[in-house]
Motif scaffolding. Structure first.
Motif, short mmCIF file in Angstrom:
data_model
loop_
_atom_site.label_atom_id
_atom_site.label_comp_id
_atom_site.label_asym_id
_atom_site.label_seq_id
_atom_site.Cartn_x
_atom_site.Cartn_y
_atom_site.Cartn_z
N ALA A 134 0.84 -1.20 0.00
CA ALA A 134 0.00 0.00 0.00
C ALA A 134 0.87 1.26 0.00
CB ALA A 134 -0.92 0.00 1.21
N GLY A 135 1.95 1.23 0.80
CA GLY A 135 2.85 2.38 0.84
C GLY A 135 3.49 2.67 -0.50
N ILE A 194 0.80 4.17 -2.87
CA ILE A 194 0.49 5.56 -2.50
C ILE A 194 1.66 6.48 -2.84
CG2 ILE A 194 -0.01 7.08 -0.55
CD1 ILE A 194 -1.32 4.52 0.77
N THR A 195 2.88 6.02 -2.64
CA THR A 195 4.05 6.85 -2.96
C THR A 195 4.13 7.12 -4.46
OG1 THR A 195 5.27 5.94 -1.08
CG2 THR A 195 6.56 6.99 -2.82
N GLY A 200 -3.77 10.92 0.49
CA GLY A 200 -4.41 10.43 1.71
C GLY A 200 -5.78 9.84 1.42
N ALA A 233 -5.34 6.45 -0.05
CA ALA A 233 -4.96 5.50 0.99
C ALA A 233 -6.17 5.07 1.81
CB ALA A 233 -3.90 6.14 1.90
N PHE A 250 -7.34 1.25 0.83
CA PHE A 250 -6.53 0.38 1.66
C PHE A 250 -7.00 0.30 3.11
CE2 PHE A 250 -3.72 2.04 -1.72
CZ PHE A 250 -3.48 0.83 -2.38
N THR A 251 -8.12 0.97 3.42
CA THR A 251 -8.71 0.86 4.76
C THR A 251 -10.23 0.79 4.62
OG1 THR A 251 -9.14 3.21 5.27
CG2 THR A 251 -6.88 2.43 5.55
N LEU A 305 -2.74 12.84 5.08
CA LEU A 305 -1.98 11.72 4.54
C LEU A 305 -1.32 10.92 5.67
CD1 LEU A 305 -0.77 10.11 2.24
CD2 LEU A 305 1.03 11.83 2.02
N ALA A 324 -3.99 8.85 7.28
CA ALA A 324 -4.36 7.75 6.39
C ALA A 324 -3.29 6.65 6.40
CB ALA A 324 -4.57 8.28 4.97
N MET A 325 -2.04 7.06 6.34
CA MET A 325 -0.95 6.08 6.36
C MET A 325 -0.95 5.32 7.69
SD MET A 325 0.37 6.26 3.41
CE MET A 325 1.99 5.52 3.44
N THR A 383 -3.34 2.51 7.50
CA THR A 383 -2.86 1.39 6.68
C THR A 383 -1.90 0.49 7.45
OG1 THR A 383 -0.93 2.55 5.77
CG2 THR A 383 -3.03 2.81 4.60
#
Length: 436
Positions: free
Chosen positions: A6-7, A10-11, A32, A35, A39-40, A295, A298-299, A302
């Motif tokens: 997921a990271g 998103i990156t 964000g 994410a 992913f959530t 963001l 949000a991270m 995740t």
């Protein structure tokens, strides 16, 4: 989905939309949203609303627009010009001579503005034409301005320290105090670079001007009194426990308005120009902080920050290796995003790992600010480079090359505070006590 995957997604998404030219704050918020949505299982809109309020509902953060406004007021008055004229008689006997006014002038203005770009622009508008007219070479003129302008981030009051203090929940007053000794050391390093250049390239430095008597030097130095009084007033209120940083910033705005009025440099257009410029800058920073806070939240949902911290802990890196890795990460980030985004983006991810490695968050704040200073003179996003490009009419490549010795000087100070942490920690402990 695995948090690391997921990271990465998103990156990549963030890099793509940043490259498209979207405003940084909006790009961070969009990343964000992606994410949260993909992913959530949390509702993105509800989380965004609460995060937006929480990231901006901070009393400490109110110091930010006030310090920016104070710098804008002084930027538009003759107080800055008086500062150059008051400094110049005292540096005639040092190798590099008037080039040192860039270092000293930036340090003084840094103590009342808190902004790197404002410091470089203000001092540059005064010194570039003056130094050129006296025969100094452009290479060290723009190099010393690019490097010394970064002092606006380290010497308190510093906008970046306020941002870090809010994000990491570290005392802003302690951060300000912790930046004093590193700031003075950085001044000495920069002056040594200027002096070394003058000794190696004596043909780029004009002949000495006629020696002034001590009485004449002191008479010229009277021009430094207004700015010096303002610095002592603002910082004295903070360090003496009389006022919080926000209250001291209010005092600084009132003092700069009074000085501008007394010096005859304040009229309606100047006042309104300072208000609008400070509003634009504050709004830009507020948007970045809001987007980055969303963001970061949000991270967090995740699970990436916890996994990243666990991964670093599992590597069992010694502190020097961890810090070397962080330097590399920040140097790469500094090529692409601004300093405020660097701080707010990395805080939630890195702080758990930093704390688990036994690093003090106060010391780490100064470490991060120094890395952000490097980002100010790192192409292609270094703000100071663009400020000086408009002032000196030189290419970004030329200015970046001229700033390279000062880039290396910043790395030297990072190594120094790593080997001797008391350079950062001693003064806050003395002034506020271990529990301050």
């Amino acid at each position: 989905m695995d948090p690391m995957t997921a990271g990465i997604v998103i990156t990549v998404f963030l890099v793509v939309i940043l490259a498209s030219g979207l405003w940084i704050g909006m790009a961070l918020a969009a990343a964000g949203y992606v994410a949260m949505a993909f992913f959530t299982s949390r509702p993105p809109g509800l989380i965004f609303g609460s995060t937006l309020w929480g990231s901006n509902n901070s009393w400490a953060l109110t110091a930010l627009p006030l310090f920016i406004w104070m710098g804008e007021i002084l930027f538009r008055t003759r107080l800055a010009e008086d500062m150059f004229r008051g400094l110049s008689p005292w540096v005639q006997r040092i190798p590099g001579r008037l080039l040192h006014t860039n270092v000293i002038g930036c340090a003084i203005f840094a103590a009342i503005s808190g902004s790197s770009a404002a410091t470089a622009a203000t001092i540059g508008k005064m010194t570039v034409p003056e130094l050129r007219s006296r025969g100094y070479g452009d290479f060290m003129i723009v190099g010393s301005l690019a490097g010394s302008g970064t002092l606006g981030l380290l010497i308190p009051p510093s906008i970046m320290m306020i941002v870090y203090g809010v994000a990491a929940q570290v005392s802003i007053g302690r951060l300000f105090i912790a930046g004093i000794i590193p700031g003075l050391l950085l001044m000495l390093i920069f002056s040594a670079i200027v002096a070394g250049y003058a000794l190696m390239k004596p043909d780029h430095i004009p002949a000495r001007e006629p020696r002034l008597s001590l009485k004449a030097k002191l008479w010229e130095s009277r021009r430094l009194i207004p700015v010096s009084v303002l610095i002592i007033l603002v910082l004295g209120c903070i360090y003496g426990g009389i006022a919080t940083p926000t209250e001291a910033a209010s005092i600084g705005v009132a003092g700069s308005l009074a000085l501008a009025l007394l010096s005859g440099g304040l009229d309606l257009s100047t006042f309104w120009g300072s208000v609008m410029a400070a509003t634009r800058t504050s709004a830009m920073i507020g948007l970045i902080l809001s987007g980055a806070a969303f963001l970061s939240t949000a991270m967090g949902f995740t699970g990436l920050p916890e996994q990243f911290a666990t991964w670093i802990i599992a590597m069992n890196l010694p502190q020097p290796a961890l810090l070397a890795a962080l330097v590399c990460i920040f140097l790469v980030m500094g090529c692409f995003i601004d300093g405020i985004s660097m701080i707010v983006l990395t805080t939630s991810v890195l702080l758990p790992a930093v704390q688990s490695a036994g690093l003090d968050l106060l010391w780490f704040g100064i470490f991060v600010v120094l890395l952000v200073e490097i980002a100010q003179i790192t192409p292609p996003v270094g703000f100071n480079l663009y400020v000086l490009q408009s002032l000196a009419n030189r290419s970004i490549g030329y200015i970046a090359l001229a700033a390279l010795p000062f880039f290396l000087g910043l790395l030297v100070l990072i190594v120094l505070i790593t080997l001797a942490p008391d350079v950062v920690m001693w003064l806050p402990a003395q002034m506020l006590g271990q529990s301050g």
